[in-house]
Design a protein around this motif. Structure first.
Motif, mmCIF file in Angstrom:
data_model
loop_
_atom_site.group_PDB
_atom_site.id
_atom_site.type_symbol
_atom_site.label_atom_id
_atom_site.label_comp_id
_atom_site.label_asym_id
_atom_site.label_seq_id
_atom_site.Cartn_x
_atom_site.Cartn_y
_atom_site.Cartn_z
ATOM 1 N N ASP A 7 -12.519 28.563 26.253
ATOM 2 C CA ASP A 7 -13.414 28.020 27.269
ATOM 3 C C ASP A 7 -13.961 26.688 26.738
ATOM 4 O OD1 ASP A 7 -15.580 28.579 25.502
ATOM 5 O OD2 ASP A 7 -16.001 30.497 26.489
ATOM 6 N N THR A 8 -14.812 26.043 27.489
ATOM 7 C CA THR A 8 -15.308 24.709 27.122
ATOM 8 C C THR A 8 -16.010 24.714 25.773
ATOM 9 O OG1 THR A 8 -15.563 24.170 29.465
ATOM 10 C CG2 THR A 8 -16.737 22.776 27.884
ATOM 11 N N LYS A 9 -16.848 25.688 25.540
ATOM 12 C CA LYS A 9 -17.597 25.774 24.277
ATOM 13 C C LYS A 9 -16.647 26.044 23.099
ATOM 14 C CE LYS A 9 -21.752 27.999 22.481
ATOM 15 N NZ LYS A 9 -22.793 29.000 22.746
ATOM 16 N N GLU A 10 -15.700 26.932 23.290
ATOM 17 C CA GLU A 10 -14.727 27.232 22.230
ATOM 18 C C GLU A 10 -13.828 26.027 21.950
ATOM 19 O OE1 GLU A 10 -14.242 32.047 22.972
ATOM 20 O OE2 GLU A 10 -13.170 30.611 24.246
ATOM 21 N N PHE A 11 -13.469 25.274 22.996
ATOM 22 C CA PHE A 11 -12.635 24.094 22.774
ATOM 23 C C PHE A 11 -13.385 23.044 21.953
ATOM 24 C CE2 PHE A 11 -10.339 20.180 24.208
ATOM 25 C CZ PHE A 11 -9.165 20.460 23.533
ATOM 26 N N GLU A 12 -14.680 22.937 22.136
ATOM 27 C CA GLU A 12 -15.484 22.028 21.305
ATOM 28 C C GLU A 12 -15.423 22.469 19.842
ATOM 29 O OE1 GLU A 12 -16.813 19.056 22.112
ATOM 30 O OE2 GLU A 12 -15.805 19.411 24.032
ATOM 31 N N PRO A 30 -7.119 21.567 26.412
ATOM 32 C CA PRO A 30 -7.496 22.983 26.250
ATOM 33 C C PRO A 30 -6.402 23.965 26.622
ATOM 34 C CG PRO A 30 -9.194 21.782 27.457
ATOM 35 C CD PRO A 30 -8.036 20.844 27.276
ATOM 36 N N GLU A 31 -5.616 23.645 27.659
ATOM 37 C CA GLU A 31 -4.593 24.590 28.116
ATOM 38 C C GLU A 31 -3.444 24.739 27.125
ATOM 39 O OE1 GLU A 31 -3.824 20.558 29.958
ATOM 40 O OE2 GLU A 31 -5.567 21.858 29.832
ATOM 41 N N LEU A 36 -8.401 32.823 18.732
ATOM 42 C CA LEU A 36 -8.812 34.184 18.418
ATOM 43 C C LEU A 36 -10.303 34.062 18.208
ATOM 44 C CD1 LEU A 36 -8.122 37.120 17.831
ATOM 45 C CD2 LEU A 36 -7.747 36.477 15.445
ATOM 46 N N SER A 37 -11.056 34.670 19.090
ATOM 47 C CA SER A 37 -12.504 34.507 19.010
ATOM 48 C C SER A 37 -13.198 35.855 19.013
ATOM 49 C CB SER A 37 -13.013 33.648 20.174
ATOM 50 O OG SER A 37 -12.841 34.320 21.399
ATOM 51 N N ASP A 38 -14.393 35.820 18.500
ATOM 52 C CA ASP A 38 -15.235 37.009 18.446
ATOM 53 C C ASP A 38 -16.604 36.622 18.979
ATOM 54 O OD1 ASP A 38 -16.144 39.566 17.922
ATOM 55 O OD2 ASP A 38 -16.546 39.174 15.806
ATOM 56 N N GLY A 40 -17.448 34.486 21.234
ATOM 57 C CA GLY A 40 -17.622 33.047 21.373
ATOM 58 C C GLY A 40 -17.440 32.236 20.098
ATOM 59 N N LYS A 41 -17.262 32.905 18.973
ATOM 60 C CA LYS A 41 -17.042 32.223 17.690
ATOM 61 C C LYS A 41 -15.542 32.128 17.445
ATOM 62 C CE LYS A 41 -17.755 31.094 13.257
ATOM 63 N NZ LYS A 41 -17.914 29.716 12.927
ATOM 64 N N VAL A 42 -15.024 30.903 17.301
ATOM 65 C CA VAL A 42 -13.600 30.709 17.059
ATOM 66 C C VAL A 42 -13.282 31.049 15.608
ATOM 67 C CG1 VAL A 42 -11.728 29.020 16.951
ATOM 68 C CG2 VAL A 42 -13.334 28.988 18.870
ATOM 69 N N ILE A 43 -12.359 31.986 15.436
ATOM 70 C CA ILE A 43 -11.918 32.415 14.110
ATOM 71 C C ILE A 43 -10.632 31.690 13.728
ATOM 72 C CG2 ILE A 43 -11.040 34.400 12.808
ATOM 73 C CD1 ILE A 43 -12.944 36.103 14.603
ATOM 74 N N ALA A 44 -9.690 31.644 14.671
ATOM 75 C CA ALA A 44 -8.401 30.988 14.450
ATOM 76 C C ALA A 44 -7.966 30.341 15.758
ATOM 77 C CB ALA A 44 -7.359 31.990 13.978
ATOM 78 N N PHE A 45 -7.079 29.353 15.638
ATOM 79 C CA PHE A 45 -6.626 28.634 16.818
ATOM 80 C C PHE A 45 -5.256 28.024 16.548
ATOM 81 C CE2 PHE A 45 -8.950 25.862 14.074
ATOM 82 C CZ PHE A 45 -8.183 24.709 14.009
ATOM 83 N N GLY A 46 -4.586 27.660 17.616
ATOM 84 C CA GLY A 46 -3.310 26.983 17.506
ATOM 85 C C GLY A 46 -2.864 26.551 18.882
ATOM 86 N N ARG A 47 -1.835 25.705 18.895
ATOM 87 C CA ARG A 47 -1.364 25.246 20.202
ATOM 88 C C ARG A 47 0.148 25.144 20.265
ATOM 89 N NH1 ARG A 47 -2.345 18.765 21.194
ATOM 90 N NH2 ARG A 47 -2.308 18.127 19.024
#
Length: 139
Positions: A7-12, A30-31, A36-38, A40-47
């Motif tokens: 979401d917007t907050k997680e993308f920030e 963003p798309e 991987l969030s818990d 609202g806290k982003v733990i891991a990400f990738g694209r």
């Protein structure tokens, strides 16, 4: 914890982590990302960045306080699991990707030539970059 589009907050949070971890920040949308969030806290990400002739796995990261716990593996497995064709990565961590089925390649789609050149000429790290490919199994 759940894998999802941010979401917007997680993308920030993702944008901040990409900068902190010195990852690919070109044309971030963003798309393209999954997190991987818990709560609202982003733990891991990738694209997965889609091109006409390829799909690139990039900007893979784990928040520092969650590193060395397998979240990077989980993120890569999730992303290749949702990919609908072969996936390429340009990396200084070939062993990390090899354990998930990627192999080094000397030839790659034209769309990745810019990335390989950018990494090898502009991003100065003490290890070489490798182009790698994961092949989607056809059923």
């Amino acid at each position: 914890m759940v894998f999802k589009q941010p979401d917007t907050k997680e993308f920030e949070q993702v944008k901040q982590l990409v900068e902190e971890l010195w990852l690919d920040n070109e044309t971030m949308q963003p798309e393209q990302f999954r997190v991987l969030s818990d709560d609202g806290k982003v733990i891991a990400f990738g694209r997965l960045r889609e091109y006409e002739d390829s799909t690139e796995l990039c900007s893979i990261g784990v928040a520092k306080e969650f590193q060395k716990r397998g979240f990077g593996d989980k993120m890569v497995k999730h992303l290749i699991g949702i990919a609908d064709r072969d996936v390429y990565a340009v990396t200084v961590e070939p062993d990390f990707f090899a354990k998930m089925g990627f192999h080094k390649v000397n030839s790659y789609p034209d769309s990745l030539k810019h990335k390989v050149e950018l990494c090898t000429k502009e991003y100065h790290v003490d290890r070489p970059y490798f182009a790698m490919k994961w092949e989607k199994k056809q059923i």
